[in-house]
Design an enzyme around this catalytic site. Structure first.
Site: not given
Ligand code: AMP
Length: 398
Positions: A178, A382, A239, A89, A7
């Site tokens: 996601h 993940e 956010r 990823r 990643n």
């Protein structure tokens, strides 16, 4: 088959070496401050190491991490040739890349074409791919996209009410993120229920520093809260989530800022950090709220309220819901949030048992007796999904 999962960020690179199909993690680590000075963390055989080593480029980071993996004392393999494939990823696959793909000149070009949709992430992901090509030539590489699981959303769920030409010309639409996590936990949920995912309507709540919710209808993500970028939807650590877009102009004018500067504030200084003024970390906010900090309590309440609204909306979107899943940092670990987020949803058959809910970090059903909707805590993974896709695609490519 041993799969290295990468990643890559702009100055960091997280990795895991997994033994498939068991999914056993042989080693994992993190290279940080690439291009600055270089720091690393490495964990294998129950031992954790960290230190500094110069890493001018991502290729240096890959060279360093593979040297750790083959190190006679600290390593877990005896030769680089034991790494059968690498899974990456990749944040955005846009509209064209709707499932994991073997990295080829053509698929790399397609990932490059998605850079405008993920300007911070896709270039870094491509750098990670190039670094592996350089250091491990000939080893098959696979790209797994954050957006892929949401690629089958119906058009009514992904189109924005803007002039249609912006969708046609610039690809302005909801993509969602996601996806790897929503896919994994919805599949795990079906398994835990002993049912086929094709017979279930599941709402998956990925609640961490970045948060999103997905409506998984008979195995397909039919709606999700993040949008064109990961800024939309729930309020998050930093956010803002959903706001009236007209606010952008008001802040720009009043604070004498450019649109980019306002967006930076919406991405990095908003969310529960902005409201609480305390922290972006939900643990800090909970502690401050406990001590009587009203804005911290408000940030918590706002987050809980937003999650509840999405649960209600997605139950309506699917014409009902069979299961709700909580995952990621907050969803897996915070029993208080889970309880609050499901309080008042008894009208739709949702009720959590406070005793069963006293769990963290492992698969658990927390449904109260009599509830018709089942509620689960399911840790996300993940890396495992990336390794599974990589194994399947690399085998098929042989
Ligand atoms: P993630 O982005 O999935 O790593 O999640 C990070 C968020 O999860 C942070 O805001 C943490 O405060 C929160 N988190 C992690 N562990 C816990 C915990 N044990 N209890 C409550 N929140 C937690």
């Amino acid at each position: 088959m041993k799969i290295l999962v990468i990643n890559a960020g702009s100055s960091s690179l997280k990795y895991q070496l997994l033994d498939m199909p068991e999914g056993k993690v042989l080693a994992k680590g993190l290279c940080e401050r690439i291009g600055i000075d270089g720091k690393y963390k490495y964990e294998a055989k129950g031992e954790k190491l960290e230190g500094e080593t110069p890493m001018a480029t991502h290729s240096d980071a890959i060279r360093f991490l593979t040297s750790m993996l083959v190190d006679p004392a600290k390593g877990v393999i005896s030769d680089m040739k034991e790494i059968d494939a690498v899974g990456h990823r990749v944040v955005s696959g846009g509209e064209k890349l709707y499932e994991s793909v073997l990295v080829t000149a053509e698929s790399k070009k397609a990932i490059e074409e998605c850079i405008p949709l993920a300007p911070l992430h896709n270039p870094a992901n491509l750098t990670g791919i190039s670094a592996c090509e350089e250091v491990m030539p000939g080893v098959p590489q696979v790209a797994v996209f954050d957006t892929a699981f949401h690629a089958k959303m119906p058009k009514k769920a992904y189109i924005y009410a803007l002039p249609y030409e912006y969708y046609e010309k610039y690809g302005v639409r909801r993509y969602g993120f996601h996806g790897t996590s929503h896919r994994f936990v919805s599949e795990q949920c079906a398994k835990a229920m002993g049912k086929d995912i094709k017979d279930l309507r599941i709402i998956t709540c990925h609640l961490g520093n970045g948060s999103s919710i997905a409506a998984v209808d008979h195995g397909v993500s039919v709606d999700t809260s993040m949008g064109f970028t990961p800024l939309e939807g729930l309020p998050m650590g930093t956010r803002c989530g959903n706001i009236d877009p007209a606010i952008v102009e008001t802040i720009a004018v009043k604070e004498n800022l450019t649109v980019s500067q306002v967006l930076n504030i919406l991405n990095k200084k908003s969310g529960v950090l902005g409201v609480s003024g305390v922290s972006s970390d939900f643990r800090d906010i909970a502690a401050a709220a406990k001590e009587g900090n009203e804005r911290a309590a408000l940030a918590n309440d706002m987050f809980v309220y937003a999650v509840k609204k999405f649960i209600g909306a997605y139950a309506a979107a699917m014409g009902g819901v069979d299961a709700i899943v909580f995952t990621a940092g907050v969803g897996e670990n915070d029993k208080t949030f889970r309880l609050k987020m499901t309080e008042g949803l008894e009208f739709m058959g949702v009720k959590v048992d406070p005793v069963k809910n006293d769990t963290r970090g492992k698969i658990a059903e927390i449904t109260a007796d009599g509830a018709t909707v089942r509620t689960f805590v399911i840790p996300t993974n993940e890396e495992l999904v990336i390794a599974m896709d990589t194994e399947a695609i690399a085998k098929a490519a042989k």
